[in-house]
Design a protein around this motif. Structure first.
Motif, PDB file in Angstrom:
ATOM      1  N   ARG A  72     -23.665  15.403  -5.634  1.00 55.65           N
ATOM      2  CA  ARG A  72     -22.865  16.616  -5.815  1.00 55.65           C
ATOM      3  C   ARG A  72     -22.833  17.427  -4.536  1.00 55.65           C
ATOM      4  O   ARG A  72     -23.840  17.571  -3.850  1.00 55.65           O
ATOM      5  CB  ARG A  72     -23.463  17.429  -6.951  1.00 55.65           C
ATOM      6  CG  ARG A  72     -22.643  18.614  -7.344  1.00 55.65           C
ATOM      7  CD  ARG A  72     -23.251  19.230  -8.609  1.00 55.65           C
ATOM      8  NE  ARG A  72     -22.530  20.403  -8.976  1.00 55.65           N
ATOM      9  CZ  ARG A  72     -21.579  20.420  -9.901  1.00 55.65           C
ATOM     10  NH1 ARG A  72     -21.269  19.339 -10.540  1.00 55.65           N
ATOM     11  NH2 ARG A  72     -20.965  21.542 -10.197  1.00 55.65           N
ATOM     12  N   ASP A 127     -21.812  21.335  -3.432  1.00 52.62           N
ATOM     13  CA  ASP A 127     -21.511  22.686  -3.913  1.00 52.62           C
ATOM     14  C   ASP A 127     -21.413  23.620  -2.716  1.00 52.62           C
ATOM     15  O   ASP A 127     -22.337  23.680  -1.898  1.00 52.62           O
ATOM     16  CB  ASP A 127     -22.624  23.215  -4.826  1.00 52.62           C
ATOM     17  CG  ASP A 127     -22.641  22.541  -6.172  1.00 52.62           C
ATOM     18  OD1 ASP A 127     -21.638  22.651  -6.886  1.00 52.62           O
ATOM     19  OD2 ASP A 127     -23.667  21.922  -6.501  1.00 52.62           O
ATOM     20  N   THR A 144     -19.898  27.727  -1.645  1.00 53.05           N
ATOM     21  CA  THR A 144     -19.272  28.990  -2.020  1.00 53.05           C
ATOM     22  C   THR A 144     -18.679  29.604  -0.774  1.00 53.05           C
ATOM     23  O   THR A 144     -19.354  29.725   0.254  1.00 53.05           O
ATOM     24  CB  THR A 144     -20.284  29.963  -2.660  1.00 53.05           C
ATOM     25  OG1 THR A 144     -20.840  29.343  -3.830  1.00 53.05           O
ATOM     26  CG2 THR A 144     -19.613  31.266  -3.043  1.00 53.05           C
ATOM     27  N   GLN A 153     -16.039  29.222  -5.556  1.00 51.93           N
ATOM     28  CA  GLN A 153     -17.048  28.162  -5.579  1.00 51.93           C
ATOM     29  C   GLN A 153     -16.336  26.828  -5.746  1.00 51.93           C
ATOM     30  O   GLN A 153     -15.459  26.676  -6.586  1.00 51.93           O
ATOM     31  CB  GLN A 153     -18.035  28.351  -6.724  1.00 51.93           C
ATOM     32  CG  GLN A 153     -19.092  27.256  -6.744  1.00 51.93           C
ATOM     33  CD  GLN A 153     -19.985  27.326  -7.951  1.00 51.93           C
ATOM     34  OE1 GLN A 153     -19.637  27.889  -8.975  1.00 51.93           O
ATOM     35  NE2 GLN A 153     -21.157  26.744  -7.836  1.00 51.93           N
ATOM     36  N   SER A 173     -17.141  22.716  -6.261  1.00 57.84           N
ATOM     37  CA  SER A 173     -18.135  21.703  -6.607  1.00 57.84           C
ATOM     38  C   SER A 173     -17.413  20.397  -6.845  1.00 57.84           C
ATOM     39  O   SER A 173     -16.378  20.372  -7.500  1.00 57.84           O
ATOM     40  CB  SER A 173     -18.887  22.073  -7.884  1.00 57.84           C
ATOM     41  OG  SER A 173     -19.545  23.310  -7.747  1.00 57.84           O
TER      42      SER A 173
END
Length: 146
Positions: free
Chosen positions: A30, A32, A34, A135, A137
């Motif tokens: 993953r 991620d 922001t 955000q 992801s």
């Protein structure tokens, strides 16, 4: 032989054999990120890098399997994940991510171009939509080799 497990030292994979073919153990990974003040950032830079697919850990590239975006305010804006072949060269669109009067977006399971080559970058094309944060992801698999 059937049931044997091996390490492919050339490609850094764990493989098992089912009697007819080799299968590779592939965990989902993953990314991620922001972005604070994405509309302010967009005035100076239309697209920003999220990650580079390094040949050392993904010699055959990656495949993105799921994308999720969240924002601090409801909106109906489209953000596009893109593959760039280097920091200055756009390559192709991975997926357009269109919010629908909401604060969250999740892809429908089909992506325009989910395969990202080793050495390429994943960018996001920003918008002028007024947000405090965005955000991003996505989950991905490392592509198996030969």
């Amino acid at each position: 032989a059937t049931g044997e497990i091996a390490v492919d030292a050339n490609n850094s994979f764990i493989e098992f054999y089912d009697g007819t073919a080799s299968r590779v153990v592939q965990p989902l990974l993953r990314c991620d990120k922001t972005i604070w003040d994405p509309d302010g950032m967009q005035t100076g830079e239309d697209a920003v890098p999220l990650m580079r697919v390094e040949a050392e850990w993904a010699p055959f590239g990656i495949t993105i399997v799921d994308i999720f975006l969240a924002a601090d305010a409801s909106n109906s804006t489209t953000y596009t994940l893109e593959e760039w072949t280097d920091p200055a060269t756009w390559g192709s669109d991975i997926e357009g991510c269109a919010f629908s009067a909401s604060t969250e977006f999740e892809d429908d399971g089909t992506l325009a171009d989910a395969s990202i080559a080793a050495g390429s970058y994943v960018f996001i094309d920003l918008s002028t939509q007024a947000l405090n944060w965005l955000q991003i992801s996505f989950t991905y698999r490392i592509n198996e080799g030969n």
